[in-house]
Scaffold this active site. Structure first.
Site, PDB file in Angstrom:
ATOM      1  N   ASP A  64     -11.623   1.583   3.211  1.00 35.55           N
ATOM      2  CA  ASP A  64     -11.887   0.143   3.046  1.00 35.55           C
ATOM      3  C   ASP A  64     -13.388  -0.108   2.848  1.00 35.55           C
ATOM      4  O   ASP A  64     -13.794  -1.211   2.506  1.00 35.55           O
ATOM      5  CB  ASP A  64     -11.428  -0.628   4.293  1.00 35.55           C
ATOM      6  CG  ASP A  64     -10.069  -1.284   4.100  1.00 35.55           C
ATOM      7  OD1 ASP A  64      -9.664  -1.484   2.934  1.00 35.55           O
ATOM      8  OD2 ASP A  64      -9.422  -1.605   5.106  1.00 35.55           O
ATOM      9  N   GLN A  89      -5.342  -2.399   9.283  1.00 33.89           N
ATOM     10  CA  GLN A  89      -5.079  -3.693   8.648  1.00 33.89           C
ATOM     11  C   GLN A  89      -5.639  -4.821   9.531  1.00 33.89           C
ATOM     12  O   GLN A  89      -5.338  -4.890  10.719  1.00 33.89           O
ATOM     13  CB  GLN A  89      -3.556  -3.857   8.464  1.00 33.89           C
ATOM     14  CG  GLN A  89      -3.150  -5.066   7.671  1.00 33.89           C
ATOM     15  CD  GLN A  89      -3.554  -4.979   6.195  1.00 33.89           C
ATOM     16  OE1 GLN A  89      -3.397  -3.948   5.563  1.00 33.89           O
ATOM     17  NE2 GLN A  89      -4.099  -6.057   5.677  1.00 33.89           N
ATOM     18  N   LYS A 144       0.846  -1.197   0.000  1.00 37.84           N
ATOM     19  CA  LYS A 144       0.000   0.000   0.000  1.00 37.84           C
ATOM     20  C   LYS A 144       0.882   1.247   0.000  1.00 37.84           C
ATOM     21  O   LYS A 144       0.604   2.219  -0.714  1.00 37.84           O
ATOM     22  CB  LYS A 144      -0.945  -0.023   1.206  1.00 37.84           C
ATOM     23  CG  LYS A 144      -2.041  -1.070   1.033  1.00 37.84           C
ATOM     24  CD  LYS A 144      -2.816  -1.407   2.293  1.00 37.84           C
ATOM     25  CE  LYS A 144      -3.732  -2.606   2.004  1.00 37.84           C
ATOM     26  NZ  LYS A 144      -4.422  -3.128   3.175  1.00 37.84           N
TER      27      LYS A 144
END
Ligand code: NDP
Length: 285
Positions: A119, A96, A52
């Site tokens: 997300d 995460q 990322k």
């Protein structure tokens, strides 16, 4: 022989467009910013976080990582999310997953400002996917839809079988197909006649997590087969949820693993971060 849907190619195409938009924003002194929170030192998560970071560098985004100890308290983790929520240089926040077992995931996700939830896991964004009035889409299903669009596959009126009903892939995938006017059947581990349902489908999306689960006898000749699965075999090789070698000759389009849906996921995260930057700077609704 099926046409191979090349996720690297589509990803590069979309990244090119994102880069152009990011350059245009820069002339207004806007640099999309992404904060990634990583709790503990899970090696796979570290690789994802690093990828990322690299994607942000490639596209001219600002990024920062918050590498937190595995024994961090719920309160301290929530406080970090809150501190990122109020920063104007951070447009996207992601935590995460998975988190260590002593931490409760839902309050962490719900603490993220929905406008920074790149997300698309926050309940507000999940609800928006149901109604079709969404700002962000979860990255993997969004990546599948981009690939379908890139290859000019018509979803309208088609029968679509989504295998898997997880919150991050199967369920949103099904809703996106429905929004495109597919007739969607969602299969899962309790589905009785999965083989028949799958074989009747014009489009199959496999998101199960079982190597080579979808075999040739489950695929209608000419069907479009999208393989979301990423499975590591004992040999160390990566394979998908579809028996690619035997399904490819009968499908019309198919995604390989690796090199199919996988490369799209981080690209869609970058797209969401760009969208977040535009929304927060009042350049998007
Ligand atoms: P989950 O484990 O959360 O969900 C798997 C789903 O498959 C569940 O709904 C489960 O049913 C269903 N399932 C399991 N076994 C069977 C079976 N025998 N028959 C029918 N359905 C079954 O996985 P995810 O959705 O998170 O991920 C799915 C796959 O996609 C994994 O391989 C993962 O690595 C990959 N993935 C890839 C990404 C990418 O970037 N390409 C991103 C995210 C995931 P039930 O609900 O009944 O248990």
């Amino acid at each position: 022989m099926a046409k191979i849907m090349d996720g690297k190619l589509v990803s590069e195409y979309i990244r090119g467009k994102i880069k152009d938009e990011a350059s245009a924003l820069k002339t207004r002194n806007i640099v999309p910013g992404l904060a990634v929170i990583l709790v503990g030192d899970d090696p796979a998560s570290k690789i994802y976080v690093n990828n990322k970071k690299k994607a942000c560098e490639q596209l001219g985004f600002y990024s920062e990582e918050h590498l937190l100890p595995a024994d961090i308290s719920q309160e301290d983790l929530m406080a970090i999310v809150q501190s990122l929520n109020v920063r104007s240089d951070i447009n996207g926040i992601l935590c995460q997953l998975p988190l260590p077992s002593h931490l409760d995931v839902a309050p962490v996700i719900e603490a993220i400002n929905p406008l920074k939830d790149v997300d698309a896991f926050h309940p507000v964004n999940v609800g928006r996917i149901m109604t079709g009035d969404f700002k962000f889409l979860p990255c993997t299903p969004a990546g599948v839809m981009e690939m379908i669009e890139y290859y000019g596959i018509n979803v309208d009126g088609k029968s679509c079988c989504v295998i898997g009903r997880s919150d991050i892939v199967g369920k949103p995938m099904s809703m996106l197909m429905l929004h495109k006017n597919a007739t969607v059947t969602i299969c899962h581990s309790h589905t009785k006649n999965l083989k028949e349902i799958c074989r009747a489908a014009d489009i199959i999306v496999a998101a199960i997590g079982h190597p080579r689960f979808v075999t040739a006898d489950m695929v209608k000749p000419g069907a479009v087969v999208i393989d979301v699965g990423i499975n590591r075999l004992e040999t160390g090789k990566i394979c998908g949820d579809v028996d690619f070698d035997n399904v490819e000759p009968i499908a019309s389009y198919i995604t390989p693993v690796p090199g199919g849906v996988g490369p799209m996921t981080i690209t869609m995260l970058m797209k969401n971060t760009l969208t977040a930057a535009k929304i927060q700077n009042l350049l998007d609704k």
